[in-house]
Design a protein around this motif. Sequence first.
Motif, PDB file in Angstrom:
ATOM      1  N   GLU A  20       0.842  -1.198   0.000  1.00 41.41           N
ATOM      2  CA  GLU A  20       0.000   0.000   0.000  1.00 41.41           C
ATOM      3  C   GLU A  20       0.885   1.258   0.000  1.00 41.41           C
ATOM      4  O   GLU A  20       0.683   2.174  -0.791  1.00 41.41           O
ATOM      5  N   GLY A  21       1.881   1.266   0.877  1.00 44.45           N
ATOM      6  CA  GLY A  21       2.785   2.409   0.983  1.00 44.45           C
ATOM      7  C   GLY A  21       3.593   2.602  -0.288  1.00 44.45           C
ATOM      8  O   GLY A  21       3.765   3.728  -0.768  1.00 44.45           O
ATOM      9  N   GLU A 155       3.976   3.586   6.522  1.00 45.79           N
ATOM     10  CA  GLU A 155       4.715   4.849   6.558  1.00 45.79           C
ATOM     11  C   GLU A 155       6.170   4.663   6.137  1.00 45.79           C
ATOM     12  O   GLU A 155       6.712   5.454   5.363  1.00 45.79           O
ATOM     13  N   MET A 156       6.811   3.601   6.649  1.00 50.52           N
ATOM     14  CA  MET A 156       8.230   3.406   6.342  1.00 50.52           C
ATOM     15  C   MET A 156       8.433   2.993   4.891  1.00 50.52           C
ATOM     16  O   MET A 156       9.476   3.251   4.314  1.00 50.52           O
ATOM     17  N   ILE A 186      -5.525  -0.372  10.022  1.00 54.42           N
ATOM     18  CA  ILE A 186      -4.678   0.785   9.717  1.00 54.42           C
ATOM     19  C   ILE A 186      -5.469   1.832   8.954  1.00 54.42           C
ATOM     20  O   ILE A 186      -6.457   1.525   8.302  1.00 54.42           O
ATOM     21  N   LYS A 187      -5.009   3.071   9.084  1.00 51.82           N
ATOM     22  CA  LYS A 187      -5.640   4.183   8.382  1.00 51.82           C
ATOM     23  C   LYS A 187      -4.870   4.463   7.113  1.00 51.82           C
ATOM     24  O   LYS A 187      -3.648   4.562   7.129  1.00 51.82           O
ATOM     25  N   ILE A 188      -5.575   4.604   6.011  1.00 50.03           N
ATOM     26  CA  ILE A 188      -4.937   4.991   4.758  1.00 50.03           C
ATOM     27  C   ILE A 188      -4.917   6.522   4.723  1.00 50.03           C
ATOM     28  O   ILE A 188      -5.967   7.156   4.699  1.00 50.03           O
ATOM     29  N   GLU A 193      -1.582  14.143   2.918  1.00 52.14           N
ATOM     30  CA  GLU A 193      -1.049  13.955   4.265  1.00 52.14           C
ATOM     31  C   GLU A 193       0.345  13.328   4.290  1.00 52.14           C
ATOM     32  O   GLU A 193       0.922  13.162   5.346  1.00 52.14           O
ATOM     33  N   TYR A 194       0.823  12.901   3.140  1.00 49.39           N
ATOM     34  CA  TYR A 194       2.178  12.336   3.142  1.00 49.39           C
ATOM     35  C   TYR A 194       2.980  12.926   1.988  1.00 49.39           C
ATOM     36  O   TYR A 194       2.417  13.365   0.979  1.00 49.39           O
ATOM     37  N   GLU A 195       4.300  12.916   2.179  1.00 48.34           N
ATOM     38  CA  GLU A 195       5.183  13.507   1.185  1.00 48.34           C
ATOM     39  C   GLU A 195       5.620  12.448   0.182  1.00 48.34           C
ATOM     40  O   GLU A 195       5.857  11.300   0.567  1.00 48.34           O
TER      41      GLU A 195
END
Lengths: 381, 213
Positions: A20-21, A155-156, A186-188, A193-195
């Motif tokens: 997903e990340g 996130e990682m 988990i929250k997507i 919200e992310y770089e």
Amino acid sequence: MPRRKKHKEIFAQGNEAVVEGALMAGCSFYGGYPITPSSEIMEIMANRLPLTEDGVFIQLEDEIASMGAVIGASLAGRKAMTATSGPGFSLKQENLGYACMAEAPLVLVNVMRGGPSTGLPTSPAQGDVQQARWGTHGDHPIIVLSASDVQECLEMSITAFNMAEKYRTPVILLIDEITAHTREKIKIPHPNEYEVVSRIVPSMPPEWYKPFEETVRGVAPMPPLGSGYRFHVTGLTHDVNGFPTSRPDEVVDLMERLHRKIDQFFYDIQLYEELQTDDAEVVVIAYGSVARSAEYAVLQAREAGVKAGLLKLKTLFPYPRRATEKILGQAGRLVVPEMNMGQMSREVKRVACGRASIRTINRIDGQIIAPSEILKVIMQG
Amino acid sequence: MKNQIDLQRFEIRFSGLGGQGIITLGRVMGAGLALGHGYNVTQTQSYGPEARGGSSRCDLVISTERISFPKAENLDLLVALSQEACNTYYPYLKQGGVLVLESDLVAQPPTNHYLALPFTRMAKDKIGVPQAMNTIVLGALSRLLPFARQTVMRKSMEEALPAKIRAVNVKAFNLGFREARKHFGETPAAWEAMAAEAEKLEKKAKPAAQKKK
């Protein structure tokens, strides 16, 4: 004020969260060879990548070839990744060195299982920590990240791609079987919200372009192959034009730049989390799934009136020296639990230089270190 | 969140043989409790390298708070679907914890405090598909656990399964729920407080729903 949209929630495994990340970070190439306990990453990539705009998924004949394909895709301008475990990680080491030398940004996920060799295929371990740092030969800089829960895997995974692109380097994401196979809610995150960082492409005319030019950051712009910029890539030590050289001055320039591009951004690369370390007298330093046991143990110790704290390492290499130094100023005792014979505690001891008493907890039987084991050592005073 | 009672690390372990669908059972149940009910849930698994046979185990930790340690250590509920699993994990059951057995496969229960149904036989005789055994267990547990709601769990199960086996599994789920109501009796003593709290929430929720109409 517009109402904030609710986050989409999913009940997913660490492996699913890594995928997903990766997709959120813009991964568009996966070249792999399946191996327990990382197979889900490949399975889900095979499902998801073809549905994206320009995603390419290939299964190759082995891990060596898959690493080669990932480097090729990276040079062709793709954000590329692969995932493996123990034995496969060993096979990838040679090409990993090539990626360091060619400065090909890529993400290599290693889901650690019991070793050496085929070892314990379905059990967790953290035995590949030093291999991730020093597995490929030669004096190479590398970034090694870890994740301890499912949300962090997501996130990682994004962070790994961002660092790879920012510093033109392979990034290794080390997770273990427990994190990879634990399912959690988990929250997507929303796209704002992310770089997402992407490599810098050259803007000068093609005839002026030097592929391995010295820059302030130490990172040269990188065009995709076939876009009009011609450049030569080799594993041999090369000059700014990418052609082999053995002139000592050029060798030194290259090697120093390779190290400097990582070294001067330690503040950006070294990620960690602290839990109740402000007044802690005993601090547990942990990473991966063991950090969760440690968190539970620290909270229990606090309830019992012991001033305990936790330093959770999210970047394993370059080792977060400053975070450790800060703790050494106040805590007299450190506890380092890990599912190996003491690979990270070597780093802690190196930094501590005898300034604190260090207790290690090591387990190599394919079982997680239980909170009670860590609590016992914390309480021993 | 509404419809939630306060839970501090409620630990469930499903154990048995590889191929019984134990990890799927844990996954479906975990998804139901996490997404449907809104609890924090971790589901971990442990299995041998074999595809069938061998041992298989799946742990669920359910809590209203953040869960740090994801594995189960003190079990509130142990579901043992083979004699070996029962022997291995029974000592981890906490005082007052509940033991659910497969009555045909576990010939020697380690205690007289247990709940049992012949899940595999039920799947074969009444559903016609032996693989539906894990869904019957899910149905039975949805009745047994005070904080699980039948409708939510069933919906979560339907969402997790591919369309062609959905109908059979709904049938199996309902069978498990019915049989548990018939044979498992009242809420186990250790969970009575939880059941009372859940009932109170239900009562509170109902008048509110009626008002909306």
